[in-house]
Design a protein around this motif. Structure first.
Motif, PDB file in Angstrom:
ATOM      1  N   SER A 104     -14.617   9.108  14.031  1.00 20.37           N
ATOM      2  CA  SER A 104     -14.454   8.240  12.864  1.00 20.37           C
ATOM      3  C   SER A 104     -13.187   8.593  12.093  1.00 20.37           C
ATOM      4  O   SER A 104     -12.451   7.702  11.649  1.00 20.37           O
ATOM      5  N   ASP A 105     -12.907   9.884  11.953  1.00 23.61           N
ATOM      6  CA  ASP A 105     -11.708  10.332  11.247  1.00 23.61           C
ATOM      7  C   ASP A 105     -10.447   9.869  11.968  1.00 23.61           C
ATOM      8  O   ASP A 105      -9.498   9.354  11.354  1.00 23.61           O
ATOM      9  N   VAL A 106     -10.429  10.023  13.304  1.00 26.45           N
ATOM     10  CA  VAL A 106      -9.262   9.603  14.085  1.00 26.45           C
ATOM     11  C   VAL A 106      -9.109   8.078  14.037  1.00 26.45           C
ATOM     12  O   VAL A 106      -8.006   7.551  13.868  1.00 26.45           O
ATOM     13  N   LYS A 107     -10.230   7.355  14.178  1.00 27.48           N
ATOM     14  CA  LYS A 107     -10.169   5.889  14.192  1.00 27.48           C
ATOM     15  C   LYS A 107      -9.637   5.347  12.869  1.00 27.48           C
ATOM     16  O   LYS A 107      -8.851   4.386  12.838  1.00 27.48           O
ATOM     17  N   GLN A 108     -10.060   5.943  11.764  1.00 21.29           N
ATOM     18  CA  GLN A 108      -9.563   5.490  10.458  1.00 21.29           C
ATOM     19  C   GLN A 108      -8.040   5.613  10.385  1.00 21.29           C
ATOM     20  O   GLN A 108      -7.357   4.719   9.862  1.00 21.29           O
ATOM     21  N   LYS A 109      -7.506   6.699  10.937  1.00 21.66           N
ATOM     22  CA  LYS A 109      -6.055   6.884  10.900  1.00 21.66           C
ATOM     23  C   LYS A 109      -5.344   5.889  11.830  1.00 21.66           C
ATOM     24  O   LYS A 109      -4.292   5.349  11.473  1.00 21.66           O
ATOM     25  N   LEU A 110      -5.907   5.619  13.013  1.00 22.68           N
ATOM     26  CA  LEU A 110      -5.300   4.655  13.925  1.00 22.68           C
ATOM     27  C   LEU A 110      -5.314   3.252  13.312  1.00 22.68           C
ATOM     28  O   LEU A 110      -4.323   2.513  13.401  1.00 22.68           O
ATOM     29  N   ASP A 111      -6.447   2.874  12.698  1.00 22.34           N
ATOM     30  CA  ASP A 111      -6.526   1.566  12.046  1.00 22.34           C
ATOM     31  C   ASP A 111      -5.553   1.487  10.868  1.00 22.34           C
ATOM     32  O   ASP A 111      -4.937   0.443  10.623  1.00 22.34           O
ATOM     33  N   ALA A 112      -5.425   2.604  10.146  1.00 26.75           N
ATOM     34  CA  ALA A 112      -4.487   2.630   9.022  1.00 26.75           C
ATOM     35  C   ALA A 112      -3.055   2.429   9.516  1.00 26.75           C
ATOM     36  O   ALA A 112      -2.247   1.761   8.851  1.00 26.75           O
ATOM     37  N   ASN A 113      -2.718   2.995  10.695  1.00 28.28           N
ATOM     38  CA  ASN A 113      -1.371   2.814  11.238  1.00 28.28           C
ATOM     39  C   ASN A 113      -1.042   1.336  11.415  1.00 28.28           C
ATOM     40  O   ASN A 113       0.034   0.873  11.031  1.00 28.28           O
ATOM     41  N   GLU A 114      -1.978   0.593  12.016  1.00 29.01           N
ATOM     42  CA  GLU A 114      -1.737  -0.840  12.230  1.00 29.01           C
ATOM     43  C   GLU A 114      -1.607  -1.580  10.902  1.00 29.01           C
ATOM     44  O   GLU A 114      -0.739  -2.449  10.749  1.00 29.01           O
ATOM     45  N   ALA A 115      -2.488  -1.253   9.957  1.00 30.11           N
ATOM     46  CA  ALA A 115      -2.450  -1.937   8.666  1.00 30.11           C
ATOM     47  C   ALA A 115      -1.143  -1.636   7.926  1.00 30.11           C
ATOM     48  O   ALA A 115      -0.524  -2.530   7.337  1.00 30.11           O
ATOM     49  N   VAL A 116      -0.714  -0.376   7.951  1.00 30.58           N
ATOM     50  CA  VAL A 116       0.534   0.006   7.273  1.00 30.58           C
ATOM     51  C   VAL A 116       1.726  -0.688   7.922  1.00 30.58           C
ATOM     52  O   VAL A 116       2.620  -1.207   7.230  1.00 30.58           O
ATOM     53  N   LEU A 117       1.771  -0.737   9.264  1.00 31.05           N
ATOM     54  CA  LEU A 117       2.896  -1.376   9.944  1.00 31.05           C
ATOM     55  C   LEU A 117       2.919  -2.867   9.650  1.00 31.05           C
ATOM     56  O   LEU A 117       3.998  -3.449   9.450  1.00 31.05           O
ATOM     57  N   ALA A 118       1.755  -3.512   9.582  1.00 28.02           N
ATOM     58  CA  ALA A 118       1.702  -4.940   9.251  1.00 28.02           C
ATOM     59  C   ALA A 118       2.226  -5.173   7.835  1.00 28.02           C
ATOM     60  O   ALA A 118       2.994  -6.109   7.587  1.00 28.02           O
ATOM     61  N   GLY A 119       1.811  -4.305   6.904  1.00 26.26           N
ATOM     62  CA  GLY A 119       2.292  -4.458   5.531  1.00 26.26           C
ATOM     63  C   GLY A 119       3.780  -4.202   5.414  1.00 26.26           C
ATOM     64  O   GLY A 119       4.495  -4.918   4.699  1.00 26.26           O
ATOM     65  N   PHE A 120       4.288  -3.183   6.117  1.00 30.38           N
ATOM     66  CA  PHE A 120       5.709  -2.880   6.064  1.00 30.38           C
ATOM     67  C   PHE A 120       6.523  -4.000   6.703  1.00 30.38           C
ATOM     68  O   PHE A 120       7.615  -4.354   6.218  1.00 30.38           O
ATOM     69  N   SER A 121       6.016  -4.614   7.775  1.00 37.57           N
ATOM     70  CA  SER A 121       6.711  -5.728   8.419  1.00 37.57           C
ATOM     71  C   SER A 121       6.811  -6.913   7.471  1.00 37.57           C
ATOM     72  O   SER A 121       7.860  -7.564   7.369  1.00 37.57           O
ATOM     73  N   ALA A 122       5.704  -7.197   6.772  1.00 32.43           N
ATOM     74  CA  ALA A 122       5.729  -8.296   5.797  1.00 32.43           C
ATOM     75  C   ALA A 122       6.713  -7.989   4.672  1.00 32.43           C
ATOM     76  O   ALA A 122       7.416  -8.882   4.180  1.00 32.43           O
ATOM     77  N   PHE A 123       6.768  -6.723   4.259  1.00 29.46           N
ATOM     78  CA  PHE A 123       7.716  -6.325   3.217  1.00 29.46           C
ATOM     79  C   PHE A 123       9.152  -6.557   3.678  1.00 29.46           C
ATOM     80  O   PHE A 123       9.987  -7.079   2.924  1.00 29.46           O
ATOM     81  N   LEU A 124       9.474  -6.183   4.913  1.00 28.56           N
ATOM     82  CA  LEU A 124      10.832  -6.352   5.420  1.00 28.56           C
ATOM     83  C   LEU A 124      11.221  -7.826   5.509  1.00 28.56           C
ATOM     84  O   LEU A 124      12.401  -8.173   5.369  1.00 28.56           O
ATOM     85  N   GLN A 125      10.251  -8.698   5.752  1.00 29.86           N
ATOM     86  CA  GLN A 125      10.559 -10.127   5.791  1.00 29.86           C
ATOM     87  C   GLN A 125      10.921 -10.662   4.412  1.00 29.86           C
ATOM     88  O   GLN A 125      11.650 -11.646   4.302  1.00 29.86           O
ATOM     89  N   ALA A 126      10.400 -10.004   3.378  1.00 32.70           N
ATOM     90  CA  ALA A 126      10.616 -10.513   2.025  1.00 32.70           C
ATOM     91  C   ALA A 126      11.740  -9.812   1.268  1.00 32.70           C
ATOM     92  O   ALA A 126      12.344 -10.401   0.376  1.00 32.70           O
ATOM     93  N   VAL A 127      12.040  -8.551   1.618  1.00 38.39           N
ATOM     94  CA  VAL A 127      13.004  -7.788   0.841  1.00 38.39           C
ATOM     95  C   VAL A 127      14.427  -8.308   1.076  1.00 38.39           C
ATOM     96  O   VAL A 127      14.742  -8.857   2.143  1.00 38.39           O
ATOM     97  N   ASP A 128      15.265  -8.129   0.074  1.00 45.20           N
ATOM     98  CA  ASP A 128      16.664  -8.524   0.221  1.00 45.20           C
ATOM     99  C   ASP A 128      17.323  -7.717   1.343  1.00 45.20           C
ATOM    100  O   ASP A 128      16.993  -6.545   1.563  1.00 45.20           O
ATOM    101  N   ARG A 129      18.230  -8.336   2.073  1.00 45.44           N
ATOM    102  CA  ARG A 129      18.822  -7.716   3.257  1.00 45.44           C
ATOM    103  C   ARG A 129      19.599  -6.438   2.953  1.00 45.44           C
ATOM    104  O   ARG A 129      19.944  -5.695   3.872  1.00 45.44           O
ATOM    105  N   SER A 130      19.884  -6.167   1.692  1.00 38.83           N
ATOM    106  CA  SER A 130      20.614  -4.947   1.360  1.00 38.83           C
ATOM    107  C   SER A 130      19.862  -4.071   0.351  1.00 38.83           C
ATOM    108  O   SER A 130      20.404  -3.106  -0.146  1.00 38.83           O
TER     109      SER A 130
END
Length: 493
Positions: free
Chosen positions: A23-49
């Motif tokens: 359960s501890d390992v799975k929570q971290k693996l699921d968190a990785n996907e969620a964090v990467l999805a959020g960071f990807s959405a952030f990069l789509q919205a942030v100014d290019r510089s």
């Protein structure tokens, strides 16, 4: 019998330890996907510089998820534009910046295939450690352990995991990467840093996936190995833990417990194997040896004492479990009651104090519930309460808590939210879950609810203040026609 009972008890503890570890390992693996999805959405919205906002976002993520070692971004650059980009970044960012092959950094030969005239230099890393400065400008497709993963990630809407590799600065790790694209447009500033197509990456140290040091003592007798079986790659060892060596006598006379299971994470499927060899020291403790002597005497003199003893233990265990459950759960809905909810609140409050993880309180009141009781009777009303509790619980994460607050009123604790909109979206999901009628002995009954939301620390820090704030917001939902979600604001005071 005592030895057999002790072995059975240790087997149960082994299964519980395995479940906790996975359960501890799975929570971290699921968190990785969620964090990467959020960071990807952030990069789509942030100014290019806008590197400052990107650093702040990455710092917030790293603080919330300490098992993530580094957050990186590579930019897709046409080879015809490399010289112009190098010149621009030397002038506006790093005077020593250059786009280079990984082989130049590690002095290890590798022949990369050019990808239709484009390359992927690394431009962003957080934290920017002194030992990783040489990585800036490295072309991803020239990294031997990443080239295939980069190819798989392109035009792929889901993240891709690389094989496990030795890091440049030491230690084992793997990278979770995802391509991020946004429409071409003119940059809002002179320095077009991120461009239109990027590769968002999370660098995860494999050892960080193991439970924290505070938990590791609990697993010292477990031998554990975990292998990453990402798509397109062969299995690669994530981490392993050796148990204390057992003796020949232990292996000859005592059983060993084993489990092999798979964590079904989409991008990071992980195969885990657990083994525990029982040792005589586990069984023949200072408490057990006298009991064996007494039991031997009892078996010779009064066998019936043993039978009565185990029957009493069984009844006491069942009664204790039942009493503990009744003390912390609502008898009708089987939801946590106020006492258990207060304990969960204290845990969330301590998490906020330590890590700054905000949490929300949702107060839910069923609309016109008295009319249902008056029209159909209390038995049907109880069936409605049970159906509502199940629907609310189905919309929540494992880390959230829904409790019966009293009568037809429920309260939900949402942990680790990023903002108020996160809590409001959960409230809207709960409203949607009430669209379908609830089946009862009197037939389908249509139910709706009014929801009020308060957030810590925005609207208060104590449970009493947050509950009052959520209550005011809930009555605002009632005034607005019911079946709505309202968030507390100072205008309601």
């Amino acid at each position: 019998m005592l030895i057999s009972s002790e072995i059975h008890r240790l087997k149960i503890h082994f299964d519980q330890d395995v479940s906790t570890f996975v359960s501890d390992v799975k929570q971290k693996l699921d968190a990785n996907e969620a964090v990467l999805a959020g960071f990807s959405a952030f990069l789509q919205a942030v100014d290019r510089s806008d590197t400052d906002s990107t650093i702040k976002y990455a710092a917030a993520v790293a603080s919330a998820y300490p098992h993530i070692y580094m957050i990186e971004v590579a930019r897709k650059v046409a080879q015809s534009e490399q010289r112009d980009l190098e010149a621009s970044l030397r002038q506006g960012w790093r005077a020593d910046f250059s786009i280079k092959d990984f082989a130049k950094v590690v002095k290890r030969p590798f022949q990369a295939d050019d990808e239709k005239g484009a390359t992927w230099p690394i431009l962003f890393m957080y934290p920017s450690l002194p030992e990783t400065q040489a990585i800036y400008g490295v072309r991803l497709e020239t990294v031997d352990f990443l080239s295939r993963s980069v190819a798989l990630a392109q035009k792929n809407v889901r993240p891709v995991a690389s094989p496990v590799f030795k890091m440049y600065e030491g230690g084992d790790a793997y990278i979770l990467l995802q391509e991020v694209s946004r429409p071409s447009s003119k940059s809002s500033s002179e320095l077009n840093f991120f461009g239109n197509t990027m590769m968002a990456m999370l660098l995860i140290k494999t050892q960080a996936l193991m439970p924290s040091r505070s938990k590791q003592d609990k697993f010292e007798n477990l031998q554990v190995s975990a292998a990453l079986a990402a798509a397109g790659n062969s299995e690669s060892l994530l981490f392993e833990q050796r148990a204390v060596e057992s003796g020949k006598i232990d292996r000859l006379f005592l059983p060993s417990f084993t489990q092999r299971l798979t964590i079904d994470n989409f991008s990071q499927p992980t195969i885990m194997a657990f083994d525990r060899q029982l040792r005589w020291s586990d069984l023949l403790s200072r408490e057990i040896i006298p009991m064996l002597g007494l039991l031997g005497v009892a078996l010779l003199l009064v066998p019936w004492i043993t039978v009565r003893h185990y029957m009493a233990l069984g009844r006491a265990a069942v009664e204790h479990e039942r009493s503990a459950y009744l003390a912390t759960h609502d008898l009708l809905t089987n939801l946590p009651n106020r006492f258990l909810f207060m304990d969960r609140y204290e845990q969330a409050f301590q998490q906020w104090q330590r890590n700054g993880n905000a949490f929300a309180l949702l107060l839910i009141d069923l609309d016109h519930f008295k009319e249902i009781n008056d029209q159909h009777g209390h038995e049907v009303g109880d069936q409605v309460l049970i159906g509502c509790s199940k629907r609310m619980a189905s919309q929540l994460r494992a880390c959230d808590t829904v409790a019966r607050h009293g009568g037809d009123e429920f309260v939900i604790l949402l942990g680790n939210i990023l903002n108020i909109e996160d809590a409001k979206s959960v409230g809207e999901k709960i409203l949607a879950a009430f669209v379908e009628p609830i089946e009862t002995a009197a037939g389908p009954v249509q139910v709706s609810c009014s929801i009020g939301i308060s957030v810590c620390p925005n609207h208060g820090e104590s449970l009493d203040i947050l509950r009052k704030s959520a209550d005011r917001a809930m009555y605002l939902s009632k005034e607005q026609g019911r079946n709505t979600v309202s968030v507390f604001s100072n205008d309601l005071c």
